[in-house]
Design a protein around this motif. Structure first.
Motif, PDB file in Angstrom:
ATOM      1  N   TYR B  14       2.441  -3.789  18.167  1.00 50.83           N
ATOM      2  CA  TYR B  14       1.996  -2.316  17.608  1.00 50.83           C
ATOM      3  C   TYR B  14       3.215  -1.309  17.943  1.00 50.83           C
ATOM      4  O   TYR B  14       3.331  -0.370  17.237  1.00 50.83           O
ATOM      5  N   GLU B  18       4.861   0.713  15.215  1.00 55.36           N
ATOM      6  CA  GLU B  18       4.714   2.371  14.980  1.00 55.36           C
ATOM      7  C   GLU B  18       6.196   3.055  14.772  1.00 55.36           C
ATOM      8  O   GLU B  18       6.399   3.828  14.094  1.00 55.36           O
ATOM      9  N   ARG B  21       7.536   2.505  11.562  1.00 55.99           N
ATOM     10  CA  ARG B  21       6.997   3.379  10.593  1.00 55.99           C
ATOM     11  C   ARG B  21       7.698   4.733  10.819  1.00 55.99           C
ATOM     12  O   ARG B  21       8.265   5.273   9.564  1.00 55.99           O
ATOM     13  N   SER B  47       3.217  -8.118   9.782  1.00 57.27           N
ATOM     14  CA  SER B  47       2.575  -7.639  11.093  1.00 57.27           C
ATOM     15  C   SER B  47       2.026  -6.291  11.016  1.00 57.27           C
ATOM     16  O   SER B  47       1.294  -5.713  11.759  1.00 57.27           O
ATOM     17  N   SER B 181      -5.717  -0.468  21.431  1.00 55.28           N
ATOM     18  CA  SER B 181      -4.396  -0.899  21.098  1.00 55.28           C
ATOM     19  C   SER B 181      -3.467  -0.695  22.362  1.00 55.28           C
ATOM     20  O   SER B 181      -2.270  -1.316  22.150  1.00 55.28           O
ATOM     21  N   ARG B 237      -6.998   4.035  19.094  1.00 54.33           N
ATOM     22  CA  ARG B 237      -5.758   4.664  19.595  1.00 54.33           C
ATOM     23  C   ARG B 237      -6.406   5.880  20.544  1.00 54.33           C
ATOM     24  O   ARG B 237      -7.596   6.499  20.095  1.00 54.33           O
ATOM     25  N   LEU B 316      -0.056   5.251  21.133  1.00 58.11           N
ATOM     26  CA  LEU B 316       1.170   4.779  20.381  1.00 58.11           C
ATOM     27  C   LEU B 316       2.276   5.800  19.986  1.00 58.11           C
ATOM     28  O   LEU B 316       3.357   5.284  19.821  1.00 58.11           O
TER      29      LEU B 316
ATOM     30  N   PRO C 343       2.640   6.635   5.197  1.00 58.20           N
ATOM     31  CA  PRO C 343       2.175   5.389   4.625  1.00 58.20           C
ATOM     32  C   PRO C 343       0.824   4.901   5.166  1.00 58.20           C
ATOM     33  O   PRO C 343       0.285   3.709   4.674  1.00 58.20           O
ATOM     34  N   HIS C 346      -1.223   1.895  11.637  1.00 55.21           N
ATOM     35  CA  HIS C 346      -1.750   0.543  11.939  1.00 55.21           C
ATOM     36  C   HIS C 346      -1.150   0.471  13.180  1.00 55.21           C
ATOM     37  O   HIS C 346       0.003   0.689  13.729  1.00 55.21           O
ATOM     38  N   PRO C 347      -2.000  -0.020  14.319  1.00 52.56           N
ATOM     39  CA  PRO C 347      -3.599  -0.167  14.120  1.00 52.56           C
ATOM     40  C   PRO C 347      -4.273   1.216  14.367  1.00 52.56           C
ATOM     41  O   PRO C 347      -3.515   2.269  14.642  1.00 52.56           O
TER      42      PRO C 347
END
Lengths: 59, 348, 348
Positions: B14, B18, B21, B47, B181, B237, B316, C343, C346-347
């Protein structure tokens, strides 16, 4: 019209700026703590916490 | 200005997802590789479904890692410290998101992580990655260890009070509430939906390892004690740290505002949230999901010397990948908010 | 190139707040005013906590609305059509997010909205705002009516099948599953947390007004019938439309892939999601939260001529504010994805 003034928010001590055209009784928000303040006098400028109807927060 | 070449070692979890991203949309980053032993050769979106069609990138094997400017480590705990020497050959700058280099003391590491540190000689090379506390050191650092999520929330809630020596040093009780998470994407009995949904689970009433970071960062040279518990909630989260401190002097809320404003007034990612009306009067992790904000608030107890200090983050983001990108920006002199502008969603 | 001056009429609701978030970060937009009668003079973050410290903007009264290039209308149903003439004086271009100008037929409006349309003569001035269906008309339009959220998901799930006349026109059954944010921010008995949490509530087994838009957009000149139901779930954002159609010919999944690729292959916001493995094999609204994607998938029933076509969106993004910004980009010749790159998480 008097000059603008920086006052201290009575709740959090944050800076509250009143423009020269601010009117007596006007409601303004403190940008730090979001409290609604009422302009209680303009010569000299003074503010106080505006009366709040107690919100039922549901808990 | 040439972009910075960046790779992620351990990108299928995770935190890695992140980070991926954020880096895919970072204007100064050229993303090279993302490694995963388990999913080598597979598309990263397998994933990270939110990245479907956003990138065609596939996972590489760690052995195939090429040189790059900056290497982010999102490896399982222990892997960073064991592999540090070879990883150092790949990049001059390393940002480690694991717990391996957070604690300055090897003894402290052994106590809280249950095994001796693999390379204690490197501990002092890493700067502890909370910019609000160590901005200048992070600008000059080549190695940064990103802080734990619960530690980040607790430290940021308490930092102004401890720095200004306003509280008793052995009476603080901290209750952190967090989401699923935090446990990562490996499944277990306890994370099975019918067992995990809507729990209020006292999963670490004592002995939470993040205490060590909090004590390290807030002691300012004096011995302090933290009484720390963690409860897991039905959210995915979000972390809310509720800290109960006892003021040495009888301060009013206006004084407390002043101290927090003095420390955090210019911080791009910290907002002081303490309002008398509305549904969001104190920090609320829900509306921070996806953002890098840490919201901080407080309430003085009229009946005693207790002050309740509250902080909310997305574990996260400010608690991991967002803070790592903040560190990356600092390391390269970019505006600290670069790639971290997303303000969060409401309603969510 | 000078920025486009934009205002939002009716900005205190969820759609207005999401639009405000998007426009505040849109590189080509200069945001002027956001109106709310109820909250005039108050800071916008009071309704939209995610925008705290992101903007100092305060709500204006509708009467104080000044001229601007583009006016977005997020007013309660009925207000746009009643106030259109005066609103037209404020901006040459209007994007209306209410249901007032979605239907081309005044009779259809009266049937589904339960009262006569206030200005039927203006119905034909508005282009129905789904870019994947009406891109060229939207480029040239001055007035755009943004589609309903359930309608958007249903239309995008079925459009390739209806456009290519592959299905029987009176047998389609559509079940839309949606979240609580569809109801907006006005509270009710039914939205009270203990009553609303984790429900699977058949709130519109029949007579859902969004049918009218679906029929209008998919008929292609022939009479069609939609059998439509809506179920409310315990989620806040997200719509999943599950559509049961009956193929006229015996097509294989490969043929269906071809039709969807043919219609959607070049679309920036539509992804075809149909995989044999992983936890996200078909469209999943959860990972679309905050993004402008519409994910579309399908499965042929081996036992019959039925094809199950599935579409997922975030009702506040592709189902409202995101699609409205997409329309804004089209109207001004900007890249359609401008300001809509997020976008999803996740999660989450």
């Amino acid at each position: 019209m008097s000059a603008s003034a920086n006052l201290e928010c009575p709740i959090c001590g944050g800076e509250v700026t009143l423009g020269g055209d601010t009117l007596q009784g006007e409601l303004i928000e403190c940008s730090d703590c979001g409290t609604e303040l009422e302009v209680t006098s303009i010569k000299p400028f003074a503010v106080a916490e505006a009366p709040q109807e107690e919100e039922d927060w549901g808990e | 200005m040439a972009k910075i070449s960046v790779s992620i070692a351990g990108g299928s979890g995770y935190t890695g997802g992140e980070l991926l991203r954020l880096l895919l949309f970072h204007p100064q980053v050229e993303l090279k590789q993302v490694t995963s032993e388990r999913l080598t050769g597979k598309s990263v979106y397998k994933s990270h479904p939110n990245l479907r069609k956003v990138t065609q990138l596939k996972f590489s094997a760690l052995d195939d890692l090429q040189e790059c400017d900056v290497l982010f480590l999102c490896l399982p705990h222990g892997k960073s410290m064991c592999g540090l020497d070879s990883l150092k050959l790949k990049a001059k700058k390393i940002i480690d998101l694991s717990g391996d280099f957070r604690l300055k003391s090897a003894a402290g590491y052994e106590k809280w992580y249950g095994k001796p540190h693999a390379c204690p000689e490197n501990l002092m090379d890493f700067v502890y990655g909370i910019p609000e506390l160590h901005r200048e050191e992070m600008r000059a650092a080549s190695f940064i260890s990103s802080a734990g999520c619960n530690a980040t929330a607790t430290i940021l809630a308490l930092y102004p009070l401890y720095k200004n020596r306003l509280v008793e040093l052995d009476r603080t009780v901290v209750e952190v509430k967090g989401g699923s998470s935090e446990g990562g994407n490996s499944v277990s009995e306890a994370s099975h939906h019918p067992e995990r949904t809507d729990v209020v689970r006292s999963y670490k009433p004592t002995q939470h390892r993040h205490i060590a970071e909090v004590v390290q960062e807030l002691s300012f040279g004096e011995p302090i004690q933290m009484h720390f518990s963690a409860t897991a909630l039905g959210i995915v989260r979000g972390v809310l740290a509720t800290c109960h401190v006892f003021l040495k002097e009888d301060l009013q809320e206006k004084d407390i505002w002043k101290v927090y404003r003095q420390e955090y007034g210019q911080e791009p990612f910290i907002r002081i949230v303490k309002e008398a009306t509305g549904a969001y009067r104190y920090p609320e992790p829900k509306v921070l999901i996806g953002s890098n904000y840490c919201d901080v608030g407080f309430k003085k107890d009229e009946e005693s010397s207790r002050l309740v200090a509250i902080a909310a983050i997305d574990n996260l983001m400010k608690g991991a990948s967002g803070q790592a990108v903040q560190a990356f920006n600092l390391m390269h002199g970019f505006a600290e908010t670069t790639g971290l502008e997303f303000p969060g969603l409401h309603p969510i």
